[in-house]
Design a protein around this motif. Structure first.
Motif, PDB file in Angstrom:
ATOM      1  N   TRP A 140       0.809  -1.217   0.000  1.00 61.24           N
ATOM      2  CA  TRP A 140       0.000   0.000   0.000  1.00 61.24           C
ATOM      3  C   TRP A 140       0.850   1.277   0.000  1.00 61.24           C
ATOM      4  CZ3 TRP A 140      -4.491  -0.791   4.057  1.00 61.24           C
ATOM      5  CH2 TRP A 140      -5.217  -1.949   3.721  1.00 61.24           C
ATOM      6  N   ALA A 141       2.128   1.134   0.142  1.00 61.17           N
ATOM      7  CA  ALA A 141       2.984   2.311   0.352  1.00 61.17           C
ATOM      8  C   ALA A 141       4.081   2.398  -0.700  1.00 61.17           C
ATOM      9  CB  ALA A 141       3.603   2.266   1.748  1.00 61.17           C
ATOM     10  N   ILE A 142       4.567   3.603  -0.863  1.00 56.21           N
ATOM     11  CA  ILE A 142       5.722   3.876  -1.722  1.00 56.21           C
ATOM     12  C   ILE A 142       6.855   4.380  -0.817  1.00 56.21           C
ATOM     13  CG2 ILE A 142       6.637   5.244  -3.622  1.00 56.21           C
ATOM     14  CD1 ILE A 142       4.540   3.306  -4.541  1.00 56.21           C
ATOM     15  N   ILE A 143       8.018   3.738  -0.917  1.00 57.29           N
ATOM     16  CA  ILE A 143       9.184   4.146  -0.116  1.00 57.29           C
ATOM     17  C   ILE A 143      10.273   4.588  -1.080  1.00 57.29           C
ATOM     18  CG2 ILE A 143      10.928   3.400   1.544  1.00 57.29           C
ATOM     19  CD1 ILE A 143       8.927   1.300   2.519  1.00 57.29           C
ATOM     20  N   LYS A 144      10.700   5.839  -0.951  1.00 61.20           N
ATOM     21  CA  LYS A 144      11.684   6.405  -1.872  1.00 61.20           C
ATOM     22  C   LYS A 144      12.748   7.182  -1.105  1.00 61.20           C
ATOM     23  CE  LYS A 144       9.947   5.582  -6.094  1.00 61.20           C
ATOM     24  NZ  LYS A 144      10.709   4.944  -7.197  1.00 61.20           N
ATOM     25  N   THR A 145      13.961   7.197  -1.639  1.00 62.56           N
ATOM     26  CA  THR A 145      14.997   8.105  -1.145  1.00 62.56           C
ATOM     27  C   THR A 145      15.319   9.100  -2.248  1.00 62.56           C
ATOM     28  OG1 THR A 145      16.734   6.573  -1.867  1.00 62.56           O
ATOM     29  CG2 THR A 145      16.026   6.429   0.431  1.00 62.56           C
ATOM     30  N   ALA A 146      15.571  10.320  -1.862  1.00 62.71           N
ATOM     31  CA  ALA A 146      15.847  11.373  -2.847  1.00 62.71           C
ATOM     32  C   ALA A 146      16.844  12.355  -2.252  1.00 62.71           C
ATOM     33  CB  ALA A 146      14.561  12.087  -3.241  1.00 62.71           C
ATOM     34  N   GLU A 147      17.476  13.114  -3.135  1.00 65.94           N
ATOM     35  CA  GLU A 147      18.446  14.114  -2.709  1.00 65.94           C
ATOM     36  C   GLU A 147      17.883  15.508  -2.936  1.00 65.94           C
ATOM     37  OE1 GLU A 147      22.153  13.402  -4.640  1.00 65.94           O
ATOM     38  OE2 GLU A 147      22.757  11.832  -3.215  1.00 65.94           O
ATOM     39  N   PHE A 148      18.104  16.372  -1.939  1.00 66.63           N
ATOM     40  CA  PHE A 148      17.693  17.771  -2.025  1.00 66.63           C
ATOM     41  C   PHE A 148      18.920  18.640  -1.749  1.00 66.63           C
ATOM     42  CE2 PHE A 148      13.703  15.697  -1.379  1.00 66.63           C
ATOM     43  CZ  PHE A 148      12.723  16.533  -1.887  1.00 66.63           C
ATOM     44  N   PRO A 149      18.954  19.820  -2.317  1.00 71.05           N
ATOM     45  CA  PRO A 149      20.062  20.730  -1.973  1.00 71.05           C
ATOM     46  C   PRO A 149      19.971  21.147  -0.506  1.00 71.05           C
ATOM     47  CG  PRO A 149      18.414  21.842  -3.336  1.00 71.05           C
ATOM     48  CD  PRO A 149      18.043  20.391  -3.319  1.00 71.05           C
ATOM     49  N   ALA A 150      21.136  21.341   0.110  1.00 68.68           N
ATOM     50  CA  ALA A 150      21.181  21.686   1.535  1.00 68.68           C
ATOM     51  C   ALA A 150      20.522  23.026   1.820  1.00 68.68           C
ATOM     52  CB  ALA A 150      22.631  21.691   2.022  1.00 68.68           C
ATOM     53  N   THR A 151      20.324  23.839   0.800  1.00 67.52           N
ATOM     54  CA  THR A 151      19.729  25.165   1.008  1.00 67.52           C
ATOM     55  C   THR A 151      18.271  25.097   1.459  1.00 67.52           C
ATOM     56  OG1 THR A 151      19.258  25.222  -1.375  1.00 67.52           O
ATOM     57  CG2 THR A 151      21.266  26.315  -0.614  1.00 67.52           C
ATOM     58  N   VAL A 152      17.599  23.947   1.234  1.00 65.16           N
ATOM     59  CA  VAL A 152      16.183  23.844   1.608  1.00 65.16           C
ATOM     60  C   VAL A 152      16.015  23.246   3.005  1.00 65.16           C
ATOM     61  CG1 VAL A 152      15.540  23.563  -0.806  1.00 65.16           C
ATOM     62  CG2 VAL A 152      15.866  21.531   0.615  1.00 65.16           C
ATOM     63  N   LYS A 153      17.109  23.113   3.740  1.00 64.89           N
ATOM     64  CA  LYS A 153      17.054  22.431   5.039  1.00 64.89           C
ATOM     65  C   LYS A 153      16.095  23.111   6.006  1.00 64.89           C
ATOM     66  CE  LYS A 153      20.105  20.518   8.582  1.00 64.89           C
ATOM     67  NZ  LYS A 153      21.516  20.383   9.021  1.00 64.89           N
ATOM     68  N   GLU A 154      16.061  24.438   5.985  1.00 64.05           N
ATOM     69  CA  GLU A 154      15.201  25.169   6.913  1.00 64.05           C
ATOM     70  C   GLU A 154      13.720  25.022   6.558  1.00 64.05           C
ATOM     71  OE1 GLU A 154      16.231  26.567   9.639  1.00 64.05           O
ATOM     72  OE2 GLU A 154      18.310  26.006   9.184  1.00 64.05           O
ATOM     73  N   ASN A 155      13.425  24.756   5.291  1.00 58.45           N
ATOM     74  CA  ASN A 155      12.020  24.613   4.850  1.00 58.45           C
ATOM     75  C   ASN A 155      11.821  23.245   4.196  1.00 58.45           C
ATOM     76  OD1 ASN A 155      11.177  27.432   5.445  1.00 58.45           O
ATOM     77  ND2 ASN A 155      12.685  27.912   3.872  1.00 58.45           N
ATOM     78  N   LEU A 156      12.354  22.227   4.836  1.00 63.48           N
ATOM     79  CA  LEU A 156      12.365  20.903   4.234  1.00 63.48           C
ATOM     80  C   LEU A 156      10.954  20.340   4.077  1.00 63.48           C
ATOM     81  CD1 LEU A 156      14.377  18.924   3.113  1.00 63.48           C
ATOM     82  CD2 LEU A 156      14.621  17.909   5.375  1.00 63.48           C
ATOM     83  N   SER A 157      10.082  20.590   5.048  1.00 63.57           N
ATOM     84  CA  SER A 157       8.710  20.085   4.953  1.00 63.57           C
ATOM     85  C   SER A 157       8.009  20.620   3.710  1.00 63.57           C
ATOM     86  CB  SER A 157       7.918  20.478   6.203  1.00 63.57           C
ATOM     87  OG  SER A 157       8.467  19.882   7.351  1.00 63.57           O
ATOM     88  N   ASP A 158       8.176  21.912   3.461  1.00 59.94           N
ATOM     89  CA  ASP A 158       7.549  22.505   2.274  1.00 59.94           C
ATOM     90  C   ASP A 158       8.169  21.949   0.997  1.00 59.94           C
ATOM     91  OD1 ASP A 158       5.952  24.016   3.933  1.00 59.94           O
ATOM     92  OD2 ASP A 158       7.321  25.728   3.941  1.00 59.94           O
ATOM     93  N   ALA A 159       9.486  21.744   1.018  1.00 59.84           N
ATOM     94  CA  ALA A 159      10.161  21.231  -0.175  1.00 59.84           C
ATOM     95  C   ALA A 159       9.691  19.817  -0.503  1.00 59.84           C
ATOM     96  CB  ALA A 159      11.679  21.256   0.040  1.00 59.84           C
ATOM     97  N   VAL A 160       9.554  18.954   0.515  1.00 56.99           N
ATOM     98  CA  VAL A 160       9.087  17.583   0.280  1.00 56.99           C
ATOM     99  C   VAL A 160       7.646  17.596  -0.214  1.00 56.99           C
ATOM    100  CG1 VAL A 160       8.575  15.376   1.378  1.00 56.99           C
ATOM    101  CG2 VAL A 160      10.705  16.569   1.918  1.00 56.99           C
ATOM    102  N   SER A 161       6.817  18.437   0.403  1.00 59.23           N
ATOM    103  CA  SER A 161       5.420  18.530  -0.030  1.00 59.23           C
ATOM    104  C   SER A 161       5.331  18.973  -1.491  1.00 59.23           C
ATOM    105  CB  SER A 161       4.674  19.513   0.874  1.00 59.23           C
ATOM    106  OG  SER A 161       3.356  19.702   0.438  1.00 59.23           O
ATOM    107  N   TYR A 162       6.174  19.926  -1.869  1.00 62.53           N
ATOM    108  CA  TYR A 162       6.153  20.450  -3.239  1.00 62.53           C
ATOM    109  C   TYR A 162       6.620  19.386  -4.242  1.00 62.53           C
ATOM    110  CZ  TYR A 162       7.061  23.588  -7.149  1.00 62.53           C
ATOM    111  OH  TYR A 162       7.067  24.192  -8.388  1.00 62.53           O
ATOM    112  N   GLU A 163       7.580  18.539  -3.819  1.00 61.81           N
ATOM    113  CA  GLU A 163       8.166  17.558  -4.731  1.00 61.81           C
ATOM    114  C   GLU A 163       7.529  16.174  -4.605  1.00 61.81           C
ATOM    115  OE1 GLU A 163      10.525  17.940  -6.994  1.00 61.81           O
ATOM    116  OE2 GLU A 163      10.825  20.081  -6.635  1.00 61.81           O
ATOM    117  N   LEU A 164       6.499  16.027  -3.777  1.00 61.06           N
ATOM    118  CA  LEU A 164       5.952  14.692  -3.509  1.00 61.06           C
ATOM    119  C   LEU A 164       5.407  14.037  -4.773  1.00 61.06           C
ATOM    120  CD1 LEU A 164       5.423  12.663  -1.212  1.00 61.06           C
ATOM    121  CD2 LEU A 164       3.106  13.603  -1.067  1.00 61.06           C
ATOM    122  N   ASP A 165       4.712  14.801  -5.624  1.00 60.69           N
ATOM    123  CA  ASP A 165       4.161  14.204  -6.833  1.00 60.69           C
ATOM    124  C   ASP A 165       5.246  13.767  -7.813  1.00 60.69           C
ATOM    125  OD1 ASP A 165       4.979  16.727  -7.374  1.00 60.69           O
ATOM    126  OD2 ASP A 165       3.163  17.364  -8.422  1.00 60.69           O
TER     127      ASP A 165
END
Length: 526
Positions: free
Chosen positions: A116-141
């Motif tokens: 029922w689930a999707i498990i993924k690992t991904a890389e983000f630039p370190a600059t989004v560390k302070e707003n990581l929740s928003d970055a993951v939400s934006y890139e979830l699709d």
């Protein structure tokens, strides 16, 4: 140059010492000052974990008190074979289990299947560390087939290096999980956590074996499921079914072809994960939960997988948690541990990636500061009065004891005088050994075949005359004594035929006596 090297060494030692001091004193002190009574390490908690699997619902009930985690019971509910239980049926069974456990008020964890689930690992630039929740939400699709609106999801940061953040994301379709949550809510059961079976199983075996990096494989007769765990987190997962077409075997005269096919399938699945682990330079262990009863499969696993393999069975879990002798729901127990074990660091898909910023508890610190200020004020108000009374009492005691002090001082002088006299006598005795002691030493040193005709003892020397079967043997014995030194013959020895013995005349000095003390005779024996 040498001075600069010495300064650098001193600076390095000072820096390391300061770091160790901060680690050994500063951090524990800060933990004490910021300790909260609601801390996970001591706060009591009860958890019901429900693991959804095909044809079965496993329920585990656990509690934590003063950091001690205990699994209080497990239950199993069967449904239509090879189909997941419907929301209403699951809700009824779970409500029944909560009632039988007497666990009303316990938090509820729903553990969903990996399918029922999707498990993924991904890389983000370190600059989004302070707003990581928003970055993951934006890139979830982009990371998963779901948008933030139609998914339950959560994430956590695995590592940070070279200006990049490695993020683990876990997501499940909203419409698939929400009916179960709603059905449970209708039964008066509120779900506080949603996780994935594989995540709970990984937490379970990490709790048992203390291993953080491993590949978990669950082998059944018709299929398999597994995941790669790095630093205790799922970083990749795989699942599948075994082909039913037989493959000719290379061992045991053609038997076990199906087992070889299963091993080849598993090796193909884990090969990318093994390569990933080797890339990071980590050691890896394979943990296999073998539900297939084939003994051939067990042996082939150990022979063909070129990594340390641990074959687990359900007895390991039963022994660890003192559970009854029946099938053990690993995922359900893992779901309990994820909620109760502070080191589990599991994900909760209900959070949708938004984590509360934990505030440092300062209540205990504030109480301590108030107490310190109160004590300081109290000390500042009455110090002069306290010290004045203390001085008055000291003066009164001095006046009362003046006469006694005079008597004591006179006695001290008399004692000092007597001690000086005793010391003089003792020094005299120690510096000049008594004649009796010297004669006793001679008696113990001389052999039975020797006898003295004359002994002369002065302040610093001893002379002896007499007969011995061998006069030359006497000198080493006398030299070995703590009383004598420089033993030598004062006159030539000669053999007395009548006595059948050597006549000797030996002179020696007394040990520890200075020569300038004189040679006044002390005693003479003939």
């Amino acid at each position: 140059m040498a001075v600069n090297i010495a300064i650098k060494k001193l600076t390095s030692i000072t820096s390391s010492s300061a770091t160790k001091l901060r680690a050994s004193i500063g951090r524990p002190l800060w933990k004490i000052l910021t300790f909260s009574p609601a801390d996970d390490t001591i706060s009591p908690k009860k958890i019901i974990s429900a693991s959804v699997e095909k044809g079965t619902l496993y329920v585990a009930y656990g509690s934590r008190f003063l950091s001690r985690i205990k699994i209080k019971g497990v239950k199993e509910y069967s449904f239509e074979e090879n189909r997941y239980p419907q929301p209403e049926s699951l809700a009824s069974s779970l409500a029944l289990a909560i009632n039988e456990f007497g666990a009303s008020g316990a938090d509820v964890t729903l553990s969903i299947p990996k399918a029922w689930a999707i498990i993924k690992t991904a890389e983000f630039p370190a600059t989004v560390k302070e707003n990581l929740s928003d970055a993951v939400s934006y890139e979830l699709d982009r990371l998963t087939p779901f948008s933030p609106e139609n998914a339950f999801y959560d994430f956590k940061m695995l590592r940070e290096s070279s200006g990049k953040l490695t993020i683990l994301t876990m997501a499940a379709k909203f419409d698939l999980v929400k009916p179960y949550i709603d059905a449970l809510k209708e039964k008066g059961v509120t779900v506080s956590r949603v996780t994935v079976n594989l995540s709970g199983i990984g937490t379970l075996y990490r709790y048992i074996d203390k291993e953080k990096d491993f590949i978990y494989i669950e082998l059944k007769e018709d299929g398999y499921e597994g995941a790669l765990f790095l630093e205790g987190s799922v970083t990749g997962a795989f699942t599948g079914s075994f082909s039913t077409s037989p493959i000719p075997s290379l061992v045991r005269g053609g038997e076990g072809g199906g087992e070889e096919s299963k091993i080849n399938t598993i090796m193909t699945e884990i090969a990318p994960f093994v390569a990933t682990v080797k890339k990071h330079g980590k050691t890896l262990q394979i943990i296999v939960l073998l539900k297939d009863k084939s003994s051939t499969l067990k042996e082939l696993l150990k022979l063909q997988i070129n990594l340390p393999v641990r074959i687990l069975n359900e007895k390991d879990i039963k022994t660890r948690f003192s559970l009854p002798n029946k099938e053990i729901p690993g995922a359900a127990i893992g779901g309990v541990l994820e909620s109760l074990w502070p080191k589990a660091n599991g994900l909760n898909l209900l959070k949708k990636g938004y984590h509360d910023i934990q505030k440092t508890p300062v209540a205990f610190t504030i109480i301590l500061i108030i107490l310190i200020i109160a004590m300081w004020i109290l000390y500042m108000i009455a110090p002069l009065r306290i010290e004045g009374k203390r001085l008055e009492e000291i003066d009164r005691q001095i006046m009362m004891r003046k006469e006694e002090v005079r008597k004591i001082e006179a006695l001290k002088k008399e004692i000092d005088s007597l001690n000086n006299e005793i010391t003089t006598i003792n020094n005299f005795k120690e510096n000049r050994p008594m004649t009796l002691n010297i004669l006793k030493e001679l008696t113990s040193l001389l052999p039975k075949t020797a006898w003295l005709t004359r002994a002369r003892i002065t302040a610093s020397t001893v002379e002896i005359e007499g007969y011995a079967s061998s006069a030359s043997m006497l000198l080493p014995k006398l030299e070995a004594s703590n009383y004598f030194k420089k033993a030598e013959f004062a006159s030539p020895t000669f053999r007395d035929a009548r006595m059948n013995a050597d006549r000797f005349n030996i002179k020696m000095e007394i040990e520890g006596i200075k020569k300038d003390e004189g040679e006044v005779p002390k005693n003479e024996n003939k």
